[in-house]
Write a protein that holds these residues in place. Structure first.
Motif, PDB file in Angstrom:
ATOM      1  N   ILE A 113       6.644  -1.274  -4.374  1.00 45.03           N
ATOM      2  CA  ILE A 113       7.896  -1.968  -4.069  1.00 45.03           C
ATOM      3  C   ILE A 113       7.612  -3.401  -3.619  1.00 45.03           C
ATOM      4  N   ASP A 114       6.634  -3.558  -2.749  1.00 48.03           N
ATOM      5  CA  ASP A 114       6.274  -4.905  -2.286  1.00 48.03           C
ATOM      6  C   ASP A 114       5.850  -5.790  -3.459  1.00 48.03           C
ATOM      7  N   PHE A 115       5.065  -5.234  -4.379  1.00 49.06           N
ATOM      8  CA  PHE A 115       4.617  -5.975  -5.564  1.00 49.06           C
ATOM      9  C   PHE A 115       5.816  -6.423  -6.400  1.00 49.06           C
ATOM     10  N   ASP A 138      13.634   1.337  -9.725  1.00 45.02           N
ATOM     11  CA  ASP A 138      12.966   2.609 -10.040  1.00 45.02           C
ATOM     12  C   ASP A 138      12.031   3.031  -8.910  1.00 45.02           C
ATOM     13  N   GLU A 139      11.278   2.075  -8.384  1.00 46.69           N
ATOM     14  CA  GLU A 139      10.338   2.397  -7.312  1.00 46.69           C
ATOM     15  C   GLU A 139      11.069   2.799  -6.030  1.00 46.69           C
ATOM     16  N   THR A 140      12.185   2.124  -5.716  1.00 49.47           N
ATOM     17  CA  THR A 140      12.927   2.517  -4.515  1.00 49.47           C
ATOM     18  C   THR A 140      13.535   3.908  -4.688  1.00 49.47           C
ATOM     19  N   LYS A 141      13.904   4.240  -5.919  1.00 51.02           N
ATOM     20  CA  LYS A 141      14.416   5.596  -6.183  1.00 51.02           C
ATOM     21  C   LYS A 141      13.323   6.631  -5.918  1.00 51.02           C
ATOM     22  N   HIS A 142      12.112   6.355  -6.380  1.00 45.12           N
ATOM     23  CA  HIS A 142      11.005   7.289  -6.141  1.00 45.12           C
ATOM     24  C   HIS A 142      10.685   7.382  -4.653  1.00 45.12           C
ATOM     25  N   LEU A 143      10.703   6.228  -3.982  1.00 42.72           N
ATOM     26  CA  LEU A 143      10.428   6.238  -2.547  1.00 42.72           C
ATOM     27  C   LEU A 143      11.484   7.060  -1.810  1.00 42.72           C
ATOM     28  N   GLN A 144      12.735   6.887  -2.180  1.00 51.04           N
ATOM     29  CA  GLN A 144      13.806   7.645  -1.536  1.00 51.04           C
ATOM     30  C   GLN A 144      13.599   9.151  -1.741  1.00 51.04           C
ATOM     31  N   GLN A 145      13.205   9.546  -2.954  1.00 50.72           N
ATOM     32  CA  GLN A 145      12.973  10.967  -3.227  1.00 50.72           C
ATOM     33  C   GLN A 145      11.844  11.513  -2.354  1.00 50.72           C
TER      34      GLN A 145
END
Length: 158
Positions: A113-115, A138-145
């Protein structure tokens, strides 16, 4: 910290950088899978590694086609709990359990996410910003999961 995000790249260069990012994430997960013995931890890491492969494949397709598919797809970040700030960041050991594997995966996703945030900011106002906004979403969605799973199984209120 690198200044690489302060510049906007060509589509091809940007996608190549994103592919490299996803490949590195996959390799971290693969290394962790080989290291841990706990079945639950292995499963969590395997699912996260498969997500990285999915991202990498879609990026490689975009490189071939000269554009990212799904122009109407989600481009907004999903709010997360930011558990990466409260969970200890540590390497996994053979004795690591599912809780530690989830914390590890949360930290890897936070790095991605930072990248993508740096890349999106570097391309603000340019057409490339949409690509990075989509990857960031997409990455924030994975992080949320991952955070939801952590909350469900390991937070004291549950």
């Amino acid at each position: 910290m690198s200044e690489q995000g302060a510049v906007c790249y060509t589509f091809e260069a940007a996608v190549e950088m994103a592919i490299t990012m996803e490949e590195e994430g996959f390799r971290h997960y693969l290394d962790a899978i080989r290291r841990v013995k706990n079945k639950g931890a292995k499963q969590i890491l395997k699912e996260a590694a498969l997500d990285e492969l999915e991202h990498k494949l879609s990026l490689e397709k975009a490189l071939l086609e000269g554009q990212m598919e799904g122009a109407g797809s989600m481009e907004r970040q999903i709010p997360t709990m930011n558990l990466g700030y409260v969970l200890a960041k540590k390497e996994l050991s053979p004795e690591s359990d599912a809780r530690e594997a989830l914390a590890y995966a949360i930290h890897l996703e936070k790095g991605a996410i930072d990248f993508y945030q740096r890349m999106a900011q570097g391309c603000a106002g340019a057409p490339m910003a949409k690509l990075f906004d989509r990857l960031l979403a997409d990455e924030t969605k994975h992080l949320q999961q991952l955070e939801d799973m952590y909350e469900q199984h390991f937070m004291t209120e549950n």
